[in-house]
Scaffold this motif. Structure first.
Motif, PDB file in Angstrom:
ATOM      1  N   LYS A   1       0.846  -1.197   0.000  1.00  0.00           N
ATOM      2  CA  LYS A   1       0.000   0.000   0.000  1.00  0.00           C
ATOM      3  C   LYS A   1       0.879   1.244   0.000  1.00  0.00           C
ATOM      4  N   GLN A   2       0.529   2.212  -0.846  1.00  0.00           N
ATOM      5  CA  GLN A   2       1.320   3.418  -1.021  1.00  0.00           C
ATOM      6  C   GLN A   2       0.610   4.647  -0.443  1.00  0.00           C
ATOM      7  N   PRO A   3       1.385   5.662  -0.021  1.00  0.00           N
ATOM      8  CA  PRO A   3       0.762   6.938   0.329  1.00  0.00           C
ATOM      9  C   PRO A   3       0.011   7.502  -0.871  1.00  0.00           C
ATOM     10  N   GLU A   4      -0.899   8.399  -0.632  1.00  0.00           N
ATOM     11  CA  GLU A   4      -1.671   9.006  -1.715  1.00  0.00           C
ATOM     12  C   GLU A   4      -0.727   9.647  -2.725  1.00  0.00           C
ATOM     13  N   ALA A   5      -0.991   9.398  -3.995  1.00  0.00           N
ATOM     14  CA  ALA A   5      -0.139   9.946  -5.056  1.00  0.00           C
ATOM     15  C   ALA A   5      -0.496  11.397  -5.337  1.00  0.00           C
ATOM     16  N   GLY A   6       0.438  12.095  -5.980  1.00  0.00           N
ATOM     17  CA  GLY A   6       0.189  13.462  -6.420  1.00  0.00           C
ATOM     18  C   GLY A   6       0.343  14.517  -5.357  1.00  0.00           C
ATOM     19  N   GLN A   7       1.070  14.205  -4.294  1.00  0.00           N
ATOM     20  CA  GLN A   7       1.240  15.178  -3.214  1.00  0.00           C
ATOM     21  C   GLN A   7       2.383  16.153  -3.481  1.00  0.00           C
ATOM     22  N   GLY A   8       3.142  15.911  -4.543  1.00  0.00           N
ATOM     23  CA  GLY A   8       4.191  16.856  -4.922  1.00  0.00           C
ATOM     24  C   GLY A   8       5.424  16.757  -4.039  1.00  0.00           C
ATOM     25  N   GLY A   9       6.321  17.710  -4.240  1.00  0.00           N
ATOM     26  CA  GLY A   9       7.531  17.783  -3.430  1.00  0.00           C
ATOM     27  C   GLY A   9       8.704  17.017  -3.990  1.00  0.00           C
ATOM     28  N   ILE A  10       8.512  16.241  -5.059  1.00  0.00           N
ATOM     29  CA  ILE A  10       9.603  15.486  -5.670  1.00  0.00           C
ATOM     30  C   ILE A  10      10.088  16.248  -6.894  1.00  0.00           C
ATOM     31  N   GLU A  11      11.350  16.625  -6.879  1.00  0.00           N
ATOM     32  CA  GLU A  11      11.904  17.450  -7.947  1.00  0.00           C
ATOM     33  C   GLU A  11      12.233  16.597  -9.171  1.00  0.00           C
ATOM     34  N   PRO A  12      11.818  17.017 -10.360  1.00  0.00           N
ATOM     35  CA  PRO A  12      12.160  16.269 -11.580  1.00  0.00           C
ATOM     36  C   PRO A  12      13.668  16.232 -11.803  1.00  0.00           C
ATOM     37  N   GLY A  13      14.105  15.237 -12.582  1.00  0.00           N
ATOM     38  CA  GLY A  13      15.521  15.133 -12.909  1.00  0.00           C
ATOM     39  C   GLY A  13      16.372  14.549 -11.812  1.00  0.00           C
ATOM     40  N   SER A  14      15.755  13.858 -10.869  1.00  0.00           N
ATOM     41  CA  SER A  14      16.460  13.341  -9.690  1.00  0.00           C
ATOM     42  C   SER A  14      16.860  11.883  -9.880  1.00  0.00           C
ATOM     43  N   LEU A  15      17.535  11.357  -8.869  1.00  0.00           N
ATOM     44  CA  LEU A  15      17.767   9.926  -8.729  1.00  0.00           C
ATOM     45  C   LEU A  15      16.844   9.432  -7.620  1.00  0.00           C
ATOM     46  N   ALA A  16      16.305   8.229  -7.766  1.00  0.00           N
ATOM     47  CA  ALA A  16      15.432   7.653  -6.743  1.00  0.00           C
ATOM     48  C   ALA A  16      15.982   6.298  -6.338  1.00  0.00           C
ATOM     49  N   PHE A  17      16.320   6.175  -5.053  1.00  0.00           N
ATOM     50  CA  PHE A  17      16.829   4.906  -4.529  1.00  0.00           C
ATOM     51  C   PHE A  17      15.750   4.265  -3.668  1.00  0.00           C
ATOM     52  N   PHE A  18      15.477   2.993  -3.950  1.00  0.00           N
ATOM     53  CA  PHE A  18      14.462   2.252  -3.215  1.00  0.00           C
ATOM     54  C   PHE A  18      15.152   1.179  -2.381  1.00  0.00           C
ATOM     55  N   ALA A  19      15.066   1.338  -1.060  1.00  0.00           N
ATOM     56  CA  ALA A  19      15.772   0.445  -0.141  1.00  0.00           C
ATOM     57  C   ALA A  19      15.009  -0.859   0.046  1.00  0.00           C
ATOM     58  N   GLN A  20      15.697  -1.824   0.615  1.00  0.00           N
ATOM     59  CA  GLN A  20      15.091  -3.098   0.999  1.00  0.00           C
ATOM     60  C   GLN A  20      15.886  -3.666   2.166  1.00  0.00           C
TER      61      GLN A  20
END
Length: 336
Positions: free
Chosen positions: A148-167
């Protein structure tokens, strides 16, 4: 079916009439008991109708070796340990909801996709594009993921970034990571340049792991630990970074290049980093390629996975028939 907890033995197997076994841990076993898995439920019902017995068995160490000793039975293992046996198949939910593995050698990182050659030109272009559009609209439009994910479209994520997904920080049991979670994060920080780096913890992260990840939060230097929806992150970022998380597969629906830090069965459509010191070059390589996302998803999901629906039972029975079992020869052909 009710879960059997007593240990399975070769002696017991020798005494039983042909039986279809499902080996599972608690959560998947409960799904089988409640008939939530449409494809495997259809298989179980078919086996009963053909005069076979059914048994839901709790996973035990060495069960695959015991199962292979009695080829009159069939065994479906619902865990990630890879193992080849003449009467063994592997089945678990796939990376996208509604798709399942039904494989002869393993699930996920150990499935036969890991060994397969992918050729984008061999995939029917229009079918792949239509499949991709339907699937991405469904998954992204519903903000859907394995967790389950937080609600989408809340903004605050800057385009052109790197996204690291931990585990999980621990070494995986049935496949290999080429570096640790902290090592991959530190490599990303060193290589990110002027880009922002967003780090998303996994929903099942332990408290100590969350504390370690929080220590990387450094907004002044463009490093942010966030709890945003994965789809907000995937939509905004330029490159996706993860060891072997399923989000690396979900990223293809956003047409985003992926850098992996371990063994996966979808490596054919990503860059796999084996040396964290080469992160900057890996990012450059990932960005430079024209990745065939539509073709890859069609090839992987349509050719190698099953839908969780009774309508896919003939594909499962065909796989069983190819192993020489009459249970799979539902048309009574006697050949394939």
């Amino acid at each position: 079916m009710q879960l059997q907890t007593q240990a399975l033995s070769e002696t017991e197997l020798a005494s039983l009439s042909p039986t279809l076994f499902f080996h599972a841990r608690a959560q998947l076993a409960l799904g089988m008991e409640q008939r939530r898995f449409k494809l495997l439920t259809a298989l179980a019902d078919h086996a009963l109708a053909q005069g076979w017995r059914l048994r839901l068995q709790r996973i035990q160490a060495g069960a695959q070796e015991i199962a292979a000793s009695a080829p009159q039975h069939l065994h479906i293992f619902m865990e990630d340990r890879g193992f080849y046996g003449p009467n063994i198949f592997h089945a678990t939910p796939g990376y996208l909801r509604g798709f399942w593995f039904f494989d002869e050698i393993g699930n996920r990182n150990n499935s036969k996709q890991r060994l397969a050659h992918f050729s984008a030109p061999a995939v029917p272009k229009r079918k792949a594009e239509a499949f991709f559009h339907s699937l991405s609209s469904e998954v992204i439009g519903q903000n859907r993921s394995k967790f389950k994910q937080p609600e989408a479209g809340q903004g605050g994520i800057e385009p052109g970034s790197l996204a690291f997904f931990a585990q999980d920080f621990g070494a995986p049991k049935y496949h290999r990571h080429f570096m640790t979670v902290p090592a991959m994060i530190e490599a990303a920080i060193a290589a990110k340049g002027a880009r922002r780096l967003y780090i998303k913890p996994h929903p099942n992260q332990s408290l100590s792991e969350l504390e370690t990840l929080a220590g990387y939060d450094d907004p002044q230097n463009g490093v942010h630990v966030v709890v945003a929806s994965i789809h907000d992150l995937l939509r905004a970022c330029d490159v996706v970074l993860t060891l072997t998380s399923a989000v690396g597969f979900e990223a293809f629906l956003h047409r985003k290049p992926v850098i992996l830090g371990g063994e996966t069965d979808f490596w054919q459509n990503a860059v796999t980093l084996t040396n964290p010191e080469r992160m900057a070059a890996a990012i450059e390589t990932a960005l430079a390629q024209d990745w065939p996302f539509e073709a890859f998803l069609y090839w992987y999901l349509q050719d190698y996975c099953m839908r969780d629906r009774a309508e896919d039972l003939p594909r499962v029975l065909a796989a069983i028939h190819r192993r020489g079992y009459r249970l799979g020869d539902h048309l009574g052909q006697g050949f394939f």
